[in-house]
Design a protein around this motif. Structure first.
Motif, PDB file in Angstrom:
ATOM      1  N   LEU A 115      44.369  35.107  40.660  1.00 50.05           N
ATOM      2  CA  LEU A 115      44.704  36.505  40.397  1.00 50.05           C
ATOM      3  C   LEU A 115      46.179  36.784  40.662  1.00 50.05           C
ATOM      4  O   LEU A 115      46.843  37.469  39.873  1.00 50.05           O
ATOM      5  CB  LEU A 115      43.834  37.419  41.271  1.00 50.05           C
ATOM      6  CG  LEU A 115      42.365  37.529  40.856  1.00 50.05           C
ATOM      7  CD1 LEU A 115      41.537  38.182  41.962  1.00 50.05           C
ATOM      8  CD2 LEU A 115      42.214  38.319  39.562  1.00 50.05           C
ATOM      9  N   LEU A 116      46.709  36.263  41.750  1.00 50.17           N
ATOM     10  CA  LEU A 116      48.121  36.503  42.057  1.00 50.17           C
ATOM     11  C   LEU A 116      49.024  35.892  40.989  1.00 50.17           C
ATOM     12  O   LEU A 116      50.047  36.479  40.617  1.00 50.17           O
ATOM     13  CB  LEU A 116      48.450  35.942  43.442  1.00 50.17           C
ATOM     14  CG  LEU A 116      47.790  36.665  44.623  1.00 50.17           C
ATOM     15  CD1 LEU A 116      48.143  35.970  45.939  1.00 50.17           C
ATOM     16  CD2 LEU A 116      48.188  38.129  44.683  1.00 50.17           C
ATOM     17  N   GLU A 117      48.639  34.737  40.489  1.00 50.18           N
ATOM     18  CA  GLU A 117      49.417  34.133  39.406  1.00 50.18           C
ATOM     19  C   GLU A 117      49.354  35.007  38.155  1.00 50.18           C
ATOM     20  O   GLU A 117      50.361  35.229  37.478  1.00 50.18           O
ATOM     21  CB  GLU A 117      48.911  32.727  39.111  1.00 50.18           C
ATOM     22  CG  GLU A 117      49.708  32.009  38.021  1.00 50.18           C
ATOM     23  CD  GLU A 117      49.279  30.574  37.806  1.00 50.18           C
ATOM     24  OE1 GLU A 117      49.914  29.896  36.980  1.00 50.18           O
ATOM     25  OE2 GLU A 117      48.308  30.128  38.452  1.00 50.18           O
ATOM     26  N   ARG A 118      48.160  35.517  37.850  1.00 52.78           N
ATOM     27  CA  ARG A 118      47.994  36.375  36.674  1.00 52.78           C
ATOM     28  C   ARG A 118      48.837  37.641  36.789  1.00 52.78           C
ATOM     29  O   ARG A 118      49.318  38.175  35.776  1.00 52.78           O
ATOM     30  CB  ARG A 118      46.515  36.733  36.515  1.00 52.78           C
ATOM     31  CG  ARG A 118      46.172  37.367  35.189  1.00 52.78           C
ATOM     32  CD  ARG A 118      44.697  37.264  34.935  1.00 52.78           C
ATOM     33  NE  ARG A 118      43.950  38.378  35.475  1.00 52.78           N
ATOM     34  CZ  ARG A 118      42.665  38.336  35.787  1.00 52.78           C
ATOM     35  NH1 ARG A 118      42.001  37.186  35.655  1.00 52.78           N
ATOM     36  NH2 ARG A 118      42.039  39.383  36.253  1.00 52.78           N
ATOM     37  N   GLN A 141      46.543  44.706  46.201  1.00 52.76           N
ATOM     38  CA  GLN A 141      45.350  45.533  46.383  1.00 52.76           C
ATOM     39  C   GLN A 141      44.393  45.367  45.202  1.00 52.76           C
ATOM     40  O   GLN A 141      43.176  45.261  45.384  1.00 52.76           O
ATOM     41  CB  GLN A 141      45.737  46.999  46.518  1.00 52.76           C
ATOM     42  CG  GLN A 141      44.567  47.945  46.722  1.00 52.76           C
ATOM     43  CD  GLN A 141      44.102  47.983  48.149  1.00 52.76           C
ATOM     44  OE1 GLN A 141      44.814  48.449  49.026  1.00 52.76           O
ATOM     45  NE2 GLN A 141      42.897  47.505  48.399  1.00 52.76           N
ATOM     46  N   LEU A 142      44.934  45.319  43.997  1.00 49.60           N
ATOM     47  CA  LEU A 142      44.097  45.121  42.820  1.00 49.60           C
ATOM     48  C   LEU A 142      43.430  43.747  42.855  1.00 49.60           C
ATOM     49  O   LEU A 142      42.240  43.621  42.552  1.00 49.60           O
ATOM     50  CB  LEU A 142      44.932  45.282  41.548  1.00 49.60           C
ATOM     51  CG  LEU A 142      44.216  45.064  40.218  1.00 49.60           C
ATOM     52  CD1 LEU A 142      43.038  46.022  40.071  1.00 49.60           C
ATOM     53  CD2 LEU A 142      45.187  45.226  39.058  1.00 49.60           C
ATOM     54  N   ALA A 143      44.182  42.718  43.243  1.00 47.95           N
ATOM     55  CA  ALA A 143      43.599  41.382  43.348  1.00 47.95           C
ATOM     56  C   ALA A 143      42.480  41.356  44.378  1.00 47.95           C
ATOM     57  O   ALA A 143      41.427  40.733  44.160  1.00 47.95           O
ATOM     58  CB  ALA A 143      44.683  40.367  43.713  1.00 47.95           C
ATOM     59  N   ALA A 144      42.674  42.055  45.497  1.00 52.05           N
ATOM     60  CA  ALA A 144      41.639  42.119  46.521  1.00 52.05           C
ATOM     61  C   ALA A 144      40.393  42.838  46.012  1.00 52.05           C
ATOM     62  O   ALA A 144      39.266  42.520  46.415  1.00 52.05           O
ATOM     63  CB  ALA A 144      42.188  42.823  47.763  1.00 52.05           C
ATOM     64  N   THR A 145      40.588  43.786  45.122  1.00 55.53           N
ATOM     65  CA  THR A 145      39.459  44.517  44.545  1.00 55.53           C
ATOM     66  C   THR A 145      38.665  43.656  43.564  1.00 55.53           C
ATOM     67  O   THR A 145      37.441  43.769  43.462  1.00 55.53           O
ATOM     68  CB  THR A 145      39.973  45.783  43.834  1.00 55.53           C
ATOM     69  OG1 THR A 145      40.723  46.570  44.757  1.00 55.53           O
ATOM     70  CG2 THR A 145      38.830  46.605  43.277  1.00 55.53           C
TER      71      THR A 145
END
Length: 310
Positions: A115-118, A141-145
């Motif tokens: 997700l962080l790469e994306r 925060q979005l990645a954590a969601t």
């Protein structure tokens, strides 16, 4: 099985009623807009769905079960007030939230890196949250969601504070989650996001539902309006409730803002004008915006919304 059901749900805080006899249903795979001005009851409703608050009365079913820890692994929630631990790194933060949703450390970390790469944060994965820019932290925060690939995604004012680039990123993620089979519910008072994303929507005012349905059904609550440019008044046609002249040019062409009666098809008005031999320079149908619908249904006293009609 419905993704979410609220049945006659009321929440009171002392003498104040924050949510008043609210009922609605969200189907699997929908993008459902939860719309209303500040203080309308959106956040309180989402907190009841998450079992952070308990309703005073009524019934809630989340993925077929009462709200609680049992379905936490299938939920993703982004609060309006972002909640990240400032001393943790980006990847540790996403991994931590994955672990809270029942993922193994290895699976959560691998998904977090993806997700962080994306989101363009691969090079910042080991940076502490307090060293990141606000926009970067919001992406974390979005990645954590999203880390647990939730079946039901709840986003409370998710576009708040985002710049246009990150707003576009979030819109793409919402659409992508829905294409992947997730149900997405997001609250907002910015009507343009709802117009671009929602399959169906609900309008709240002072804790009460004033509308639930599709965008065409919402726009159908307002009479059709036309812009007609002609030298003759269009009032001769049946179904024209009002024709206000708003401009006249030097050649005598008059521009009219025309309001039609309920259920009148603009095509019938065009045919009537043509049959009467009225010469038209322009005949345009005004597309009603959700902002206009909101003002019509809720009233300006409760319309704490952003943006202008599109």
């Amino acid at each position: 099985m419905d993704a979410l059901v609220l049945d006659d749900v009321t929440k009171r805080f002392g003498e104040r009623t924050a949510v008043d006899a609210l009922s609605f249903t969200v189907k699997p795979g929908e993008i459902f807009g939860f719309l209303g001005g500040n203080g309308a009851g959106k956040t309180t409703s989402l907190r009841m769905v998450l079992d952070i608050l308990r309703p005073t009365s009524g019934r809630i079913a989340v993925l077929g079960c009462p709200p609680g820890r049992e379905n936490a692994a299938d939920l993703g929630f982004m609060p309006e007030e972002r909640g990240l631990y400032r001393g943790m790194s980006a990847i540790d933060t996403v991994t931590y939230f994955g672990r809270l949703k029942g993922m193994t450390t290895a699976a959560a970390r691998a998904r977090g890196h993806d997700l962080l790469e994306r989101f363009g944060l691969a090079g910042s994965a080991k940076m502490q949250i307090d060293k990141l820019s606000k926009g970067m932290a919001q992406k974390v925060q979005l990645a954590a969601t999203l880390v647990n690939s939730p079946k039901l995604l709840l986003l409370d004012e998710p576009f708040s504070g985002l710049d246009p680039v990150n707003q576009g990123l979030l819109e793409d993620e919402i659409l992508g989650a829905a294409r992947g089979g997730a149900t997405v519910i997001f609250s907002t008072h910015v009507m343009q996001h709802a117009e671009r994303l929602c399959d169906r929507l609900l309008l709240l005012s002072q804790g009460r539902k004033v509308f639930e349905g599709t965008q065409p059904e919402a726009r159908g609550r307002l009479p059709a309006r036309l812009e007609i440019v002609s030298r003759d008044t269009p009032m001769r046609c049946p179904g024209v409730d009002r024709a206000e002249e708003v401009a006249t040019d030097l050649d005598g062409w008059r521009t009219y803002d025309v309001t039609l009666g309920d259920g009148i098809d603009p095509a019938d008005v065009l045919q009537c004008l043509t049959e009467q031999g009225i010469t038209l320079r322009r005949f345009d149908q005004h597309r009603v915006s959700l902002h206009e619908v909101f003002l019509h249904l809720v009233g300006t006293h409760s319309a704490d919304t952003q943006g202008q009609p599109s």
